[in-house]
Design a protein around this motif. Structure first.
Motif, PDB file in Angstrom:
ATOM      1  N   LYS A   7       0.847  -1.196   0.000  1.00 42.61           N
ATOM      2  CA  LYS A   7       0.000   0.000   0.000  1.00 42.61           C
ATOM      3  C   LYS A   7       0.883   1.247   0.000  1.00 42.61           C
ATOM      4  O   LYS A   7       0.628   2.200  -0.722  1.00 42.61           O
ATOM      5  CB  LYS A   7      -0.922   0.007   1.210  1.00 42.61           C
ATOM      6  CG  LYS A   7      -1.771   1.285   1.295  1.00 42.61           C
ATOM      7  CD  LYS A   7      -2.779   1.241   2.415  1.00 42.61           C
ATOM      8  CE  LYS A   7      -3.959   0.360   2.047  1.00 42.61           C
ATOM      9  NZ  LYS A   7      -5.055   0.473   3.053  1.00 42.61           N
ATOM     10  N   HIS A   8       1.952   1.215   0.807  1.00 41.09           N
ATOM     11  CA  HIS A   8       2.896   2.330   0.798  1.00 41.09           C
ATOM     12  C   HIS A   8       3.507   2.500  -0.595  1.00 41.09           C
ATOM     13  O   HIS A   8       3.661   3.619  -1.094  1.00 41.09           O
ATOM     14  CB  HIS A   8       4.019   2.088   1.819  1.00 41.09           C
ATOM     15  CG  HIS A   8       3.545   2.001   3.234  1.00 41.09           C
ATOM     16  ND1 HIS A   8       4.366   1.621   4.276  1.00 41.09           N
ATOM     17  CD2 HIS A   8       2.324   2.257   3.783  1.00 41.09           C
ATOM     18  CE1 HIS A   8       3.666   1.639   5.404  1.00 41.09           C
ATOM     19  NE2 HIS A   8       2.429   2.017   5.125  1.00 41.09           N
ATOM     20  N   HIS A  10       2.226   1.607  -3.428  1.00 40.41           N
ATOM     21  CA  HIS A  10       1.214   2.106  -4.367  1.00 40.41           C
ATOM     22  C   HIS A  10       1.042   3.618  -4.232  1.00 40.41           C
ATOM     23  O   HIS A  10       0.919   4.334  -5.236  1.00 40.41           O
ATOM     24  CB  HIS A  10      -0.123   1.403  -4.132  1.00 40.41           C
ATOM     25  CG  HIS A  10      -1.170   1.770  -5.139  1.00 40.41           C
ATOM     26  ND1 HIS A  10      -2.248   2.571  -4.834  1.00 40.41           N
ATOM     27  CD2 HIS A  10      -1.279   1.482  -6.461  1.00 40.41           C
ATOM     28  CE1 HIS A  10      -2.988   2.742  -5.912  1.00 40.41           C
ATOM     29  NE2 HIS A  10      -2.427   2.100  -6.913  1.00 40.41           N
ATOM     30  N   TYR A  11       1.042   4.112  -3.014  1.00 36.93           N
ATOM     31  CA  TYR A  11       0.955   5.559  -2.815  1.00 36.93           C
ATOM     32  C   TYR A  11       2.156   6.255  -3.454  1.00 36.93           C
ATOM     33  O   TYR A  11       2.020   7.300  -4.101  1.00 36.93           O
ATOM     34  CB  TYR A  11       0.882   5.883  -1.323  1.00 36.93           C
ATOM     35  CG  TYR A  11      -0.464   5.614  -0.689  1.00 36.93           C
ATOM     36  CD1 TYR A  11      -1.577   5.284  -1.462  1.00 36.93           C
ATOM     37  CD2 TYR A  11      -0.644   5.696   0.687  1.00 36.93           C
ATOM     38  CE1 TYR A  11      -2.809   5.044  -0.879  1.00 36.93           C
ATOM     39  CE2 TYR A  11      -1.880   5.467   1.281  1.00 36.93           C
ATOM     40  CZ  TYR A  11      -2.961   5.128   0.482  1.00 36.93           C
ATOM     41  OH  TYR A  11      -4.186   4.897   1.046  1.00 36.93           O
ATOM     42  N   ALA A  25      -3.441  12.609  -3.762  1.00 37.29           N
ATOM     43  CA  ALA A  25      -4.527  12.454  -2.782  1.00 37.29           C
ATOM     44  C   ALA A  25      -5.892  12.610  -3.447  1.00 37.29           C
ATOM     45  O   ALA A  25      -6.837  11.873  -3.155  1.00 37.29           O
ATOM     46  CB  ALA A  25      -4.352  13.476  -1.658  1.00 37.29           C
ATOM     47  N   LEU A  28      -6.612   9.422  -5.448  1.00 38.58           N
ATOM     48  CA  LEU A  28      -6.890   8.237  -4.637  1.00 38.58           C
ATOM     49  C   LEU A  28      -8.061   8.426  -3.683  1.00 38.58           C
ATOM     50  O   LEU A  28      -8.549   7.454  -3.094  1.00 38.58           O
ATOM     51  CB  LEU A  28      -5.634   7.859  -3.839  1.00 38.58           C
ATOM     52  CG  LEU A  28      -4.434   7.385  -4.680  1.00 38.58           C
ATOM     53  CD1 LEU A  28      -3.189   7.287  -3.812  1.00 38.58           C
ATOM     54  CD2 LEU A  28      -4.735   6.040  -5.334  1.00 38.58           C
ATOM     55  N   THR A  34      -2.425  11.311   4.941  1.00 38.78           N
ATOM     56  CA  THR A  34      -2.311   9.851   4.845  1.00 38.78           C
ATOM     57  C   THR A  34      -1.197   9.463   3.888  1.00 38.78           C
ATOM     58  O   THR A  34      -0.342   8.623   4.197  1.00 38.78           O
ATOM     59  CB  THR A  34      -3.638   9.234   4.369  1.00 38.78           C
ATOM     60  OG1 THR A  34      -4.661   9.540   5.316  1.00 38.78           O
ATOM     61  CG2 THR A  34      -3.519   7.716   4.225  1.00 38.78           C
ATOM     62  N   ILE A  35      -1.202  10.083   2.700  1.00 36.71           N
ATOM     63  CA  ILE A  35      -0.167   9.768   1.716  1.00 36.71           C
ATOM     64  C   ILE A  35       1.196  10.211   2.209  1.00 36.71           C
ATOM     65  O   ILE A  35       2.184   9.478   2.116  1.00 36.71           O
ATOM     66  CB  ILE A  35      -0.491  10.434   0.361  1.00 36.71           C
ATOM     67  CG1 ILE A  35      -1.743   9.808  -0.236  1.00 36.71           C
ATOM     68  CG2 ILE A  35       0.695  10.309  -0.596  1.00 36.71           C
ATOM     69  CD1 ILE A  35      -2.112  10.326  -1.588  1.00 36.71           C
ATOM     70  N   GLN A  38       2.453   7.764   4.921  1.00 33.34           N
ATOM     71  CA  GLN A  38       2.834   6.427   4.462  1.00 33.34           C
ATOM     72  C   GLN A  38       4.030   6.484   3.513  1.00 33.34           C
ATOM     73  O   GLN A  38       4.828   5.552   3.461  1.00 33.34           O
ATOM     74  CB  GLN A  38       1.631   5.755   3.802  1.00 33.34           C
ATOM     75  CG  GLN A  38       0.491   5.585   4.781  1.00 33.34           C
ATOM     76  CD  GLN A  38      -0.460   4.460   4.407  1.00 33.34           C
ATOM     77  OE1 GLN A  38      -0.252   3.738   3.455  1.00 33.34           O
ATOM     78  NE2 GLN A  38      -1.519   4.323   5.196  1.00 33.34           N
TER      79      GLN A  38
END
Length: 302
Positions: A7-8, A10-11, A25, A28, A34-35, A38
């Motif tokens: 997930k990290h 992918h961000y 952001a 997504l 959050t982004i 991470q």
């Protein structure tokens, strides 16, 4: 090192594509914090900064460019996995992912691969073009089912790939109609100082043409050398010079390139191989390709 959090990753991948955390952001549908948080966790895990600030945006660091290359591959494979699983029980469509070496004449690749589309099964043909070494790497990673190229795979080394010779295609010289009429008389001596377009020395055909020129004592004027066969024939179609091509494709070359054969180069042929990742070919479409290739090579062109 702890296991990578995808997930990290992918961000990070989306931020790299968008060039900013804010746009990532929005794409997504998550908070900027959050982004940012991470992404920091991923950089901490990898021990490298993945981005550098540039104005109001972000640019990849050296480490970030390396990471992006791997991320591209990972998420492309993820898309392929989803597609393969979703269609695994349908049995409706047979996919053939073929890599075509950039030195192979595109009309020749079409002739060979068109046999696959004539199979009773519904076939989806996915073609990629590139350099020989890059395509072999893609094949070894199972991103391709077969590679069509002008040489066999190297023996030994770490790549476990195997070559099947599809055939030889006798090669001649072609040109636009007016140029062909001018140089056809007294061929091949008429080629002295004639404008000639050739593949680069990376192409296996080039060495055979050079040896033919030495045997015949012909000294043409080489006006262009091309890595990509499609670009070579495009310049030939424009009348820049005479160009080599398989004689079996004379009708297609006349129709699509408006060019005619001048003459055959005795002893010069285009050799085509199918390279697969298994010694025994199990893919039905690759089997059909290999079975039909000898007939395609035997068909006369002039």
């Amino acid at each position: 090192m702890s296991q990578l959090n995808y997930k990290h990753l992918h961000y990070f991948w989306v931020v790299a594509q968008e060039g900013s955390i804010t746009r990532a952001a929005e794409r997504l549908g998550v908070a900027i914090q959050t982004i940012s948080g991470q992404l920091s966790l991923l950089e901490r895990q990898l021990g490298k900064a993945l981005f550098n600030s540039q104005g109001r945006g972000l640019v990849l660091s050296d480490a970030g460019r390396v990471a992006l290359g791997y991320a591209d591959q990972i998420f492309q494979l993820g898309d392929a996995l989803v597609d393969a699983v979703q269609h695994s029980d349908s049995g409706a469509t047979l996919r053939l992912r073929a890599g075509i070496s950039d030195g192979i004449p595109k009309l020749l690749a079409y002739r060979l691969l068109s046999t696959v589309t004539e199979m009773p099964a519904d076939v989806r043909l996915i073609c990629d073009e590139g350099e020989f070494e890059s395509l072999l790497a893609e094949l070894a990673l199972h991103r391709l089912d077969v590679v069509l190229t002008d040489r066999a795979a190297p023996v030994g080394g770490n790549l476990k790939v195997f070559s099947t010779r599809l055939g030889e295609f006798a090669t001649g010289l072609f040109a636009t109609r007016g140029m062909a009429e001018r140089y056809r008389s007294d061929f091949p001596q008429s080629l002295d100082d004639a404008p000639l377009l050739l593949p680069t020395r990376h192409n296996a055909l080039r060495g055979r043409i050079d040896r033919w020129l030495e045997r015949t004592g012909i000294r043409p004027k080489i006006v262009g050398e091309f890595e990509d066969s499609a670009l070579l024939t495009t310049f030939g179609r424009g009348g820049l010079g005479i160009f080599p091509a398989p004689l079996a494709l004379a009708e297609q070359i006349a129709a699509q390139l408006d060019a005619e054969p001048i003459g055959a180069m005795s002893g010069v042929s285009e050799q085509i191989y199918a390279i697969s990742s298994e010694r025994r070919i199990h893919h039905p479409a690759v089997e059909a390709l290999c079975a039909a290739a000898p007939q395609a090579a035997a068909e006369p062109g002039v």
